[in-house]
Design a protein around this motif. Sequence first.
Motif, PDB file in Angstrom:
ATOM      1  N   ASP A 156       0.799  -1.240  -0.374  1.00 32.28           N
ATOM      2  CA  ASP A 156      -0.004   0.252  -0.270  1.00 32.28           C
ATOM      3  C   ASP A 156       0.912   1.471  -0.036  1.00 32.28           C
ATOM      4  OD1 ASP A 156      -2.671   1.412  -0.350  1.00 32.28           O
ATOM      5  OD2 ASP A 156      -3.138   0.419   1.580  1.00 32.28           O
ATOM      6  N   TYR A 157       0.410   2.199  -0.381  1.00 39.59           N
ATOM      7  CA  TYR A 157       1.020   3.615  -0.351  1.00 39.59           C
ATOM      8  C   TYR A 157       0.097   4.943  -0.116  1.00 39.59           C
ATOM      9  CZ  TYR A 157       4.177   6.751  -3.514  1.00 39.59           C
ATOM     10  OH  TYR A 157       5.231   7.648  -3.596  1.00 39.59           O
ATOM     11  N   ILE A 158       0.971   5.162   1.066  1.00 38.83           N
ATOM     12  CA  ILE A 158      -0.474   6.440   1.668  1.00 38.83           C
ATOM     13  C   ILE A 158       0.081   7.871   1.833  1.00 38.83           C
ATOM     14  CG2 ILE A 158      -1.355   7.124   3.822  1.00 38.83           C
ATOM     15  CD1 ILE A 158      -1.007   3.911   4.654  1.00 38.83           C
ATOM     16  N   LEU A 159      -0.688   8.251   1.087  1.00 32.75           N
ATOM     17  CA  LEU A 159      -0.182   9.934   1.282  1.00 32.75           C
ATOM     18  C   LEU A 159      -0.106  10.496   2.287  1.00 32.75           C
ATOM     19  CD1 LEU A 159      -0.767  10.657  -2.403  1.00 32.75           C
ATOM     20  CD2 LEU A 159       1.209  10.682  -1.482  1.00 32.75           C
ATOM     21  N   LYS A 160       0.802  11.557   2.728  1.00 34.01           N
ATOM     22  CA  LYS A 160       1.025  12.435   4.145  1.00 34.01           C
ATOM     23  C   LYS A 160       0.074  13.209   3.331  1.00 34.01           C
ATOM     24  CE  LYS A 160       5.424  11.388   6.160  1.00 34.01           C
ATOM     25  NZ  LYS A 160       5.997  11.075   6.173  1.00 34.01           N
ATOM     26  N   PRO A 161      -0.571  14.094   4.192  1.00 31.81           N
ATOM     27  CA  PRO A 161      -1.670  13.979   6.035  1.00 31.81           C
ATOM     28  C   PRO A 161      -2.669  12.805   5.429  1.00 31.81           C
ATOM     29  CG  PRO A 161      -2.284  15.970   4.834  1.00 31.81           C
ATOM     30  CD  PRO A 161      -1.134  16.031   3.738  1.00 31.81           C
ATOM     31  N   PHE A 162      -2.209  11.707   6.281  1.00 34.30           N
ATOM     32  CA  PHE A 162      -3.822  10.996   6.158  1.00 34.30           C
ATOM     33  C   PHE A 162      -3.839  10.917   7.619  1.00 34.30           C
ATOM     34  CE2 PHE A 162       0.831   9.243   8.281  1.00 34.30           C
ATOM     35  CZ  PHE A 162       0.375   8.318   9.145  1.00 34.30           C
ATOM     36  N   ASP A 163      -5.154   9.920   7.242  1.00 34.50           N
ATOM     37  CA  ASP A 163      -5.904   9.676   9.059  1.00 34.50           C
ATOM     38  C   ASP A 163      -6.223   8.216   8.939  1.00 34.50           C
ATOM     39  OD1 ASP A 163      -7.379   8.544   7.245  1.00 34.50           O
ATOM     40  OD2 ASP A 163      -8.727  10.091   6.532  1.00 34.50           O
ATOM     41  N   LYS A 164      -6.776   7.975  10.053  1.00 38.44           N
ATOM     42  CA  LYS A 164      -6.743   6.812  10.331  1.00 38.44           C
ATOM     43  C   LYS A 164      -7.834   6.026   9.386  1.00 38.44           C
ATOM     44  CE  LYS A 164      -7.906   6.580  14.921  1.00 38.44           C
ATOM     45  NZ  LYS A 164      -8.615   6.806  15.978  1.00 38.44           N
ATOM     46  N   GLU A 165      -8.189   6.141   8.774  1.00 43.53           N
ATOM     47  CA  GLU A 165      -9.287   5.430   7.817  1.00 43.53           C
ATOM     48  C   GLU A 165      -8.371   4.506   7.367  1.00 43.53           C
ATOM     49  OE1 GLU A 165     -13.089   5.482   4.850  1.00 43.53           O
ATOM     50  OE2 GLU A 165     -12.706   7.252   6.410  1.00 43.53           O
ATOM     51  N   GLU A 166      -7.577   5.558   6.527  1.00 35.61           N
ATOM     52  CA  GLU A 166      -6.313   5.301   5.424  1.00 35.61           C
ATOM     53  C   GLU A 166      -5.696   3.893   6.044  1.00 35.61           C
ATOM     54  OE1 GLU A 166      -5.238   8.651   2.678  1.00 35.61           O
ATOM     55  OE2 GLU A 166      -5.489   9.567   4.210  1.00 35.61           O
ATOM     56  N   LEU A 167      -5.626   4.728   6.530  1.00 33.91           N
ATOM     57  CA  LEU A 167      -4.382   3.235   8.072  1.00 33.91           C
ATOM     58  C   LEU A 167      -4.997   1.718   8.086  1.00 33.91           C
ATOM     59  CD1 LEU A 167      -1.082   3.316   9.070  1.00 33.91           C
ATOM     60  CD2 LEU A 167      -2.204   4.187  11.415  1.00 33.91           C
ATOM     61  N   GLN A 168      -5.963   2.117   8.457  1.00 34.66           N
ATOM     62  CA  GLN A 168      -6.976   1.134   8.572  1.00 34.66           C
ATOM     63  C   GLN A 168      -7.672   0.209   7.679  1.00 34.66           C
ATOM     64  OE1 GLN A 168      -8.379  -0.387  11.822  1.00 34.66           O
ATOM     65  NE2 GLN A 168      -8.307  -2.116   9.932  1.00 34.66           N
ATOM     66  N   GLN A 169      -7.391   0.827   6.439  1.00 31.11           N
ATOM     67  CA  GLN A 169      -6.931   0.171   5.488  1.00 31.11           C
ATOM     68  C   GLN A 169      -6.113  -0.390   4.330  1.00 31.11           C
ATOM     69  OE1 GLN A 169      -8.064   3.154   2.437  1.00 31.11           O
ATOM     70  NE2 GLN A 169     -11.179   3.147   3.260  1.00 31.11           N
ATOM     71  N   ALA A 170      -5.193  -0.331   4.904  1.00 27.96           N
ATOM     72  CA  ALA A 170      -3.613  -0.766   4.348  1.00 27.96           C
ATOM     73  C   ALA A 170      -3.921  -1.673   5.497  1.00 27.96           C
ATOM     74  CB  ALA A 170      -2.330   0.730   5.016  1.00 27.96           C
ATOM     75  N   LEU A 171      -4.068  -1.574   6.636  1.00 27.81           N
ATOM     76  CA  LEU A 171      -3.913  -2.752   7.957  1.00 27.81           C
ATOM     77  C   LEU A 171      -4.570  -3.930   7.113  1.00 27.81           C
ATOM     78  CD1 LEU A 171      -3.355  -1.184  11.083  1.00 27.81           C
ATOM     79  CD2 LEU A 171      -1.499  -2.238   9.617  1.00 27.81           C
ATOM     80  N   ASN A 172      -6.207  -3.234   7.521  1.00 27.77           N
ATOM     81  CA  ASN A 172      -7.016  -4.634   6.486  1.00 27.77           C
ATOM     82  C   ASN A 172      -6.744  -5.518   5.020  1.00 27.77           C
ATOM     83  OD1 ASN A 172      -9.033  -3.632   8.252  1.00 27.77           O
ATOM     84  ND2 ASN A 172     -10.073  -2.899   6.514  1.00 27.77           N
ATOM     85  N   LYS A 173      -5.292  -4.579   4.410  1.00 27.08           N
ATOM     86  CA  LYS A 173      -4.450  -4.963   3.374  1.00 27.08           C
ATOM     87  C   LYS A 173      -4.290  -6.012   3.707  1.00 27.08           C
ATOM     88  CE  LYS A 173      -4.718  -2.382  -0.884  1.00 27.08           C
ATOM     89  NZ  LYS A 173      -4.167  -1.852  -1.153  1.00 27.08           N
ATOM     90  N   LEU A 174      -3.164  -5.556   4.725  1.00 29.68           N
ATOM     91  CA  LEU A 174      -2.011  -6.445   5.079  1.00 29.68           C
ATOM     92  C   LEU A 174      -2.975  -7.638   5.358  1.00 29.68           C
ATOM     93  CD1 LEU A 174       0.865  -7.332   5.709  1.00 29.68           C
ATOM     94  CD2 LEU A 174       0.429  -5.769   8.404  1.00 29.68           C
ATOM     95  N   GLU A 175      -3.774  -7.792   6.842  1.00 25.67           N
ATOM     96  CA  GLU A 175      -4.012  -8.612   7.096  1.00 25.67           C
ATOM     97  C   GLU A 175      -5.371 -10.013   6.242  1.00 25.67           C
ATOM     98  OE1 GLU A 175      -7.712  -9.826  10.387  1.00 25.67           O
ATOM     99  OE2 GLU A 175      -8.002  -8.074   9.409  1.00 25.67           O
ATOM    100  N   SER A 176      -5.569  -9.291   5.091  1.00 28.08           N
ATOM    101  CA  SER A 176      -5.877 -10.721   3.580  1.00 28.08           C
ATOM    102  C   SER A 176      -5.364 -11.012   2.997  1.00 28.08           C
ATOM    103  CB  SER A 176      -7.297  -9.383   2.843  1.00 28.08           C
ATOM    104  OG  SER A 176      -6.498  -8.399   1.899  1.00 28.08           O
ATOM    105  N   LEU A 177      -3.314 -10.440   3.414  1.00 30.87           N
ATOM    106  CA  LEU A 177      -2.624 -11.170   1.822  1.00 30.87           C
ATOM    107  C   LEU A 177      -1.853 -12.240   3.248  1.00 30.87           C
ATOM    108  CD1 LEU A 177      -1.152  -8.095   0.893  1.00 30.87           C
ATOM    109  CD2 LEU A 177      -2.396  -9.596  -0.491  1.00 30.87           C
TER     110      LEU A 177
END
Length: 244
Positions: free
Chosen positions: A95-116
């Motif tokens: 995943d590639y998150i652009l600053k500034p980011f929020d909690k929701e974007e971070l959660q989405q990245a972690l969801n992708k991590l968990e799914s992989l």
Amino acid sequence: MNAIIIEDEYLAAAELERLLGEVAPSMTILTKLDSVSESVKWLRKNKADVIFMDIHLGDGQSFDIFEQVEIMVPVIFITAYDEYALKAFKYQGIDYILKPFDKEELQQALNKLESLSPVNVPFPVASLAVYQERFLVTVGTKMKSVTVGDVAYFMADGKYLVLFTRDGQNYILDQTISGIEMKLNPAQFFKINRKFIISYNSIKEMVKYSNSRIKIVLTPAPPAGIEAIVSAERIQEFKQWLNQ
């Protein structure tokens, strides 16, 4: 799950650690590193399950780390620059998150991590190559699914992302251009600038442009007055993409 943070800005690293504590309380931050050299030194002797990584560090780019030590765990890139997304994908990026980011974007990245991958199980890069095959779009009160083979290009238009199909239709997607880039097969799609991600099959013609840039004649053509120009910083990678 054990994680490390590679970030040269102290406040940014601290804020990321705080947000991770909220959205992933079971995750352990083993260390925070602020340079290429320190990261290489740590990774040669230690292991983590996931790495949160900025791109611009005090002594170079984080991509330099991969040239000095083998990394076989997923990496979530968090940066202020959007032009490195394709390259990040080649270096274990999920995943590639652009600053500034929020909690929701971070959660989405972690969801992708968990799914992989199962929790606490590092996985090789081969398992990361999962690309989106269809895009659900809305047409008035109806919905339809557009296959990736029908996509000519994606164009950022203000706060919207527009999908253009090879037969000349266009649809608004509820995604960002950086977010969609990570879901596309990099052999087929290339982000030529901050506005366009194009399919190889959409290229009708390429013309030399000012300042050593390249103008892409797309089919179907973009809206009137809009040109698809490969940005100067993407020229070399674009040529490599065409020549692979």
